[in-house]
Design a protein around this motif. Sequence first.
Motif, PDB file in Angstrom:
ATOM      1  N   ASP A   4     -10.907  -0.612   0.184  1.00 49.47           N
ATOM      2  CA  ASP A   4     -10.119   0.572  -0.159  1.00 49.47           C
ATOM      3  C   ASP A   4     -11.051   1.641  -0.712  1.00 49.47           C
ATOM      4  OD1 ASP A   4      -8.212   2.397  -0.763  1.00 49.47           O
ATOM      5  OD2 ASP A   4      -7.388   1.319  -2.487  1.00 49.47           O
ATOM      6  N   ASN A  63     -10.119   4.967  -0.792  1.00 48.76           N
ATOM      7  CA  ASN A  63      -9.273   6.062  -1.304  1.00 48.76           C
ATOM      8  C   ASN A  63      -9.717   7.425  -0.787  1.00 48.76           C
ATOM      9  OD1 ASN A  63      -7.530   4.484  -2.930  1.00 48.76           O
ATOM     10  ND2 ASN A  63      -9.127   4.331  -4.487  1.00 48.76           N
ATOM     11  N   THR A  64     -10.568   7.440   0.218  1.00 49.30           N
ATOM     12  CA  THR A  64     -11.049   8.718   0.751  1.00 49.30           C
ATOM     13  C   THR A  64     -10.781   8.845   2.244  1.00 49.30           C
ATOM     14  OG1 THR A  64     -13.229   7.745   1.128  1.00 49.30           O
ATOM     15  CG2 THR A  64     -12.900   8.917  -0.945  1.00 49.30           C
ATOM     16  N   ASN A 121      -8.064   9.144   4.064  1.00 53.00           N
ATOM     17  CA  ASN A 121      -7.140  10.207   4.460  1.00 53.00           C
ATOM     18  C   ASN A 121      -7.779  11.574   4.296  1.00 53.00           C
ATOM     19  OD1 ASN A 121      -4.580  11.307   5.235  1.00 53.00           O
ATOM     20  ND2 ASN A 121      -4.231  11.818   3.092  1.00 53.00           N
ATOM     21  N   SER A 168       0.839  -1.203   0.000  1.00 50.35           N
ATOM     22  CA  SER A 168       0.000   0.000   0.000  1.00 50.35           C
ATOM     23  C   SER A 168       0.870   1.247   0.000  1.00 50.35           C
ATOM     24  CB  SER A 168      -0.911   0.011   1.235  1.00 50.35           C
ATOM     25  OG  SER A 168      -1.599   1.243   1.340  1.00 50.35           O
ATOM     26  N   SER A 181      -0.894   4.331   0.231  1.00 49.86           N
ATOM     27  CA  SER A 181      -1.782   5.372   0.739  1.00 49.86           C
ATOM     28  C   SER A 181      -1.218   5.973   2.021  1.00 49.86           C
ATOM     29  CB  SER A 181      -3.180   4.810   1.009  1.00 49.86           C
ATOM     30  OG  SER A 181      -3.121   3.794   1.990  1.00 49.86           O
ATOM     31  N   GLU A 182      -1.591   7.216   2.280  1.00 50.64           N
ATOM     32  CA  GLU A 182      -1.069   7.907   3.463  1.00 50.64           C
ATOM     33  C   GLU A 182      -1.689   7.379   4.745  1.00 50.64           C
ATOM     34  OE1 GLU A 182      -0.671  12.497   5.192  1.00 50.64           O
ATOM     35  OE2 GLU A 182      -1.318  12.127   3.132  1.00 50.64           O
ATOM     36  N   LYS A 183      -2.987   7.065   4.694  1.00 49.01           N
ATOM     37  CA  LYS A 183      -3.705   6.563   5.862  1.00 49.01           C
ATOM     38  C   LYS A 183      -4.369   5.237   5.535  1.00 49.01           C
ATOM     39  CE  LYS A 183      -3.056  10.085   8.691  1.00 49.01           C
ATOM     40  NZ  LYS A 183      -2.469   9.982  10.036  1.00 49.01           N
TER      41      LYS A 183
END
Length: 563
Positions: free
Chosen positions: A190, A192-193, A195, A141, A143-145
């Motif tokens: 996932d 994608n929102t 964060n 992954s 992603s940031e969060k």
Amino acid sequence: MFLKTLKIENDAKVVREILFHKGLNLIIDETPTDALQQSGNNVGKTTVLKLIDFCLGGDGKNIYNDSEFKEKSNVEIETYLKENNIMITLVLKQDLAKHDSQEITVKKNFLKRSEKIQEINGDIYSDKDFLEKLKALIFHSGSEKPTFRQIIAKNIRYEKSRLDNTVKVLHVTTKSEEYEALYLFWLGIDTNTANKKQKLQHQKTTEEAILKKLRKETSHSQIIQALSVINRDIDELNTLKTNFSINEDYQNDLNTLNALKSDINRLSTELGRLNLRREIILEAKDEIEKEYADINIKQLQELYKTANAFIPKMQATFEDMLEFHNKMLNEKVKYISSEIPKLEQDIVTANELLQSHVNDERNISQKLIKLGAIEELENIIQSLNRKYEQKGKYEEQLRQWNESTEKLEEIEKSLTNINNGIASFEIDLEKSIIEFNKFFSKVSEKLYGEQFILSQNKTERAYELKIGSVGGLGTGKKKGQIAAFDIAYIQFCDEHEIPCAHFILHDQIENIHDNQLTLIADVVSKSNIQFIVPVLRDKLPPDLNPEDYKVLSLSQGDKLFGI
């Protein structure tokens, strides 16, 4: 990813190397229970878990700042780790049964700055990049969060909060939005929102706090009305200040004023002289002109006859004499009046110049008089400054009020859109939980004879996960619930091909019932799981052969660091 080896070494030698395997991994403290009071239970068995945590991004301070070493000073352990440049190497492997499967080698020491070593597969990383790299390698992954440390929190349980809570494994101040992102990630959803939602929620909290503070101090209407009054006062004070406009060059004004007064005196004198001369000339002209009217023709004629008697042959007639007389008067008047036009022009010019000087004198005098009222002017300026300060305060409040209100409206719209998007995942979320509960209920029933069930609850802020139970949970039962959850999670991930860490680190396993540890050993041996626990030998159940599961044996004579 599994744990393959943990190595403790310095520049000269390997202090300790631990080889892990699938199934139950025991770190055994050989200290007899009746000797714990004297020994202090400080051989370092829990420190193994902390060293693994250190290699996975922990700061390592709890290794030497912990009550486990109360018989040894914290300084002694810290000094040992730093002065001997102790290096910790953790090797993770994709599949312990496959020699050529992917490996991740992590190396860290306890030094700082230029002496600090923090490597992954031989490459040096900063703290932030280090965690991002581990997240990419283990969980695939970017992603940031949620963060890497958040994801693995449930895999490493030696702190009290993680030992007491099954899913609430983060810091007590963690927001619901962060947990939502973590839970969705755990369950393989996932959005994608996550964060973005966390950031928006943080912004919302900030703006709400600003408005709350503003409302506590005043109201929007009060700010508007206060500004109206303050602006009016400022206009009035500025008008007063304008009347106190001060010439910056006081001495020049004073010199100019003195020169003007001198010129005014001179011009006044000159104007008086000109007017006097004009009056004298006009009076003389009037006197001459009166001679036309006052002359006695008869007397003049009698005088002429008398003179003619004595001088019989006079050449000039009486008429000639009269004409001559009148002509002489005309010439006299003409001569006297010739100066009048110039005098009148000089008087006009002098008057204009005098009036100009008088006006200048009045203006400069007013300036200089106002300079004498400097105290009053300073009071006006001070009042203006106070008003501008008040205005600035209220304008800033109004700006914050309007800005926060506008931001909140935008944030609410964005959150609504995100929540609507997440809501579309609710069916997937329920499906994932159903799938997870297939494993969770079976494992919990096997370990404790009770089926635990995970469920979701949608709050105003975020989705939450809860675990249902029948009756109250004792400490042992809670440990069984946590162990069942962690084991079931790895089984769930393997079933649905979700990347995960296949190791579970649990401290204080002695608090569960004897038969549960035996059952855990049985369950994990049949699963793709490492269950790593530090335990006192005296606390092991009699039906469990420790030699089958032991990866490290420690004692008062053979402590982890050998000191």
